[in-house]
Design an enzyme around this catalytic site. Structure first.
Site, PDB file in Angstrom:
ATOM      1  CG  PHE A   6      -1.857  -1.125   1.289  1.00 47.11           C
ATOM      2  CD1 PHE A   6      -1.628  -2.168   2.149  1.00 47.11           C
ATOM      3  CD2 PHE A   6      -2.961  -1.173   0.468  1.00 47.11           C
ATOM      4  CE1 PHE A   6      -2.491  -3.241   2.199  1.00 47.11           C
ATOM      5  CE2 PHE A   6      -3.829  -2.231   0.523  1.00 47.11           C
ATOM      6  CZ  PHE A   6      -3.590  -3.267   1.388  1.00 47.11           C
ATOM      7  CG  HIS A  86       5.418   3.458   3.028  1.00 45.57           C
ATOM      8  ND1 HIS A  86       6.085   3.822   1.889  1.00 45.57           N
ATOM      9  CD2 HIS A  86       4.816   4.579   3.487  1.00 45.57           C
ATOM     10  CE1 HIS A  86       5.912   5.114   1.670  1.00 45.57           C
ATOM     11  NE2 HIS A  86       5.130   5.596   2.621  1.00 45.57           N
ATOM     12  CG  HIS A  87       4.965   0.950  -3.385  1.00 50.13           C
ATOM     13  ND1 HIS A  87       6.149   0.490  -3.923  1.00 50.13           N
ATOM     14  CD2 HIS A  87       3.986   0.531  -4.226  1.00 50.13           C
ATOM     15  CE1 HIS A  87       5.895  -0.158  -5.045  1.00 50.13           C
ATOM     16  NE2 HIS A  87       4.588  -0.147  -5.253  1.00 50.13           N
ATOM     17  CB  SER A  88       9.065   4.165   0.760  1.00 47.93           C
ATOM     18  OG  SER A  88       8.780   3.843   2.113  1.00 47.93           O
ATOM     19  CG  ASN A 269      10.064   0.929  -4.712  1.00 48.26           C
ATOM     20  OD1 ASN A 269       9.008   0.433  -5.070  1.00 48.26           O
ATOM     21  ND2 ASN A 269      10.304   1.274  -3.452  1.00 48.26           N
TER      22      ASN A 269
END
Length: 423
Positions: A6, A86-88, A269
């Site tokens: 998310f 968290h996407h980070s 990422n």
């Protein structure tokens, strides 16, 4: 089992975003709510629970992840685990790698699952004819990349998709999302993939395109024939923002390798964007959707758009800061209709601390689109996971039905074609 990835505000220290050492207290991350065992609709309860999580951001005072364990029996599992991350912290490839490191084979509780990695194909030729083709291939690659980057830039500034019943309104990223999923057999997917010599990770556009066309054409049943005759659907500009893993390994890498110093497949990422046009139209032959989608996909594969978009995003982030980079990304996503992602999963059934895993359904929220489609492979199954804005798509189950029906129609058409060729 539900694996959720998310989007929330990033962790900041001063004016910059950075990681800081901390002590992890598991009691602050493990959440086990008390649930009435007599709930009449447990599946709906789980969906509402996950949807309510989108109302509040993660606590920035602690590491940005949570695990919610719901001791409630649903139609697919005895209990549900929700990973809110968290996407980070990492992209889909990183988080699936982490999941694999935390699980074991269901057939062997002491063995780690098989990592579904896939090396990028390499070709070695020495004939003069091959070198001539290589030069031509390289020139086309440059041309396609330049064209794609120009269209990408124009999308940032002014090119928007045609408004459709799937288009989110301004502020859609702040609305609550609803998450639904549907599981299909990988045998059907492999049958069509082999018939058209398509890459598995990109095959899903075949029946997504068919399903989207059905949704748009059936929005107004009274005007169905008029739409088909006038070719209104063909005039619709509808595009998907596709996340592409740009690591040298096409699948998933072992977690230890991702964490190693100077690794080429680093944790984090490593994603680039491509903007894929979807050719909208009504066809009696389902295989025409396959041919259209494959033509668009093959064209996009012969481009460096994903790598260049990743490099440009890093450059903007370093020079102008995270707010500018986030604003540009938002415009790209908001000017396209839907987002699409696919992550390979375990090749065999796995268990999590002794509990067999029935399914893995990743999804995201916090981005300015009303529809996101994820495909997650697991053993011999494929989970289609939808993240929708219920204000735009009030019945996501109907969309799941359309996608599953589209897959069945395409598979049936392939079988008929194969049987005809045999005769």
């Amino acid at each position: 089992m539900f694996l959720g990835v998310f989007l929330d505000p990033q962790v900041k220290k001063g004016r910059k975003t950075k990681w800081i050492p901390t002590t992890v207290d598991l009691d602050n991350h493990m959440i086990v709510p008390e649930i009435d065992s007599n709930i009449e609709q447990p599946d709906r309860f789980v969906e509402d629970y996950i949807s309510n999580l989108t109302k509040s951001p993660l606590d920035l005072s602690k590491p940005l992840w949570e695990v919610h364990l719901l001791n409630i029996k649903t139609s697919d599992a005895e209990s549900v685990g929700i990973f809110r991350i968290h996407h980070s912290m990492g992209d889909g490839a990183s988080l699936i790698s982490l999941l694999l490191a935390a699980t074991r084979k269901a057939s062997d509780p002491d063995a780690l699952p098989t990592v579904p990695n896939q090396k990028r194909p390499s070709h070695h030729r020495s004939s003069p004819f091959w070198w001539l083709l290589a030069v031509w291939w390289g020139l086309l690659l440059i041309l396609h990349t330049v064209v794609d980057l120009l269209l990408f830039t124009f999308t940032i500034f002014f090119i928007k998709d045609t408004p459709t019943p799937l288009t989110g309104a301004p502020g859609v990223e702040f609305n609550n999302k609803r998450f639904v999923y549907r599981t299909v057999s990988m045998d059907d997917i492999k049958r069509v993939k082999n018939e058209f010599n398509a890459v598995t990770s990109l095959f899903f556009f075949f029946f997504v395109l068919k399903g989207i066309c059905h949704v748009l054409s059936s929005t107004d049943e009274n005007n169905h024939a008029a739409r088909q005759k006038s070719g209104v659907l063909k005039k619709i500009r509808l595009r998907a923002s596709v996340l592409v893993n740009i690591r040298p390994v096409g699948g998933i890498e072992d977690l230890a390798n991702m964490m190693a110093n100077k690794s080429k497949v680093k944790w984090g990422n490593c994603l680039g964007y491509i903007i894929l046009p979807l050719s909208i139209g009504l066809h009696e032959d389902p295989l025409k959707y396959v041919h259209q989608a494959k033509a668009n996909i093959d064209r996009k594969k012969h481009s460096l758009e994903a790598i260049c978009s990743y490099a440009c995003a890093n450059l903007v982030h370093n020079l102008l800061g995270v707010k500018v980079a986030a604003a540009i990304t938002r415009r790209v996503l908001f000017h396209t209709t839907l987002a699409f992602s696919n992550v390979p999963g375990p090749v065999e059934e796995i268990s999590f601390y002794g509990h067999p895993v029935e399914y893995i359904a990743p999804s995201v929220y916090g981005h300015p689109q009303a529809l996101t489609i994820h495909f997650q492979s697991y053993a011999n199954k494929m989970t289609i996971s939808l993240s929708v804005d219920p204000l735009v798509i009030p019945d996501p189950y109907l969309l799941c039905d359309d996608l599953e029906q589209s897959l069945n129609l395409i598979c049936d058409a392939v079988k008929r074609k194969h049987n005809t060729n045999l005769v």
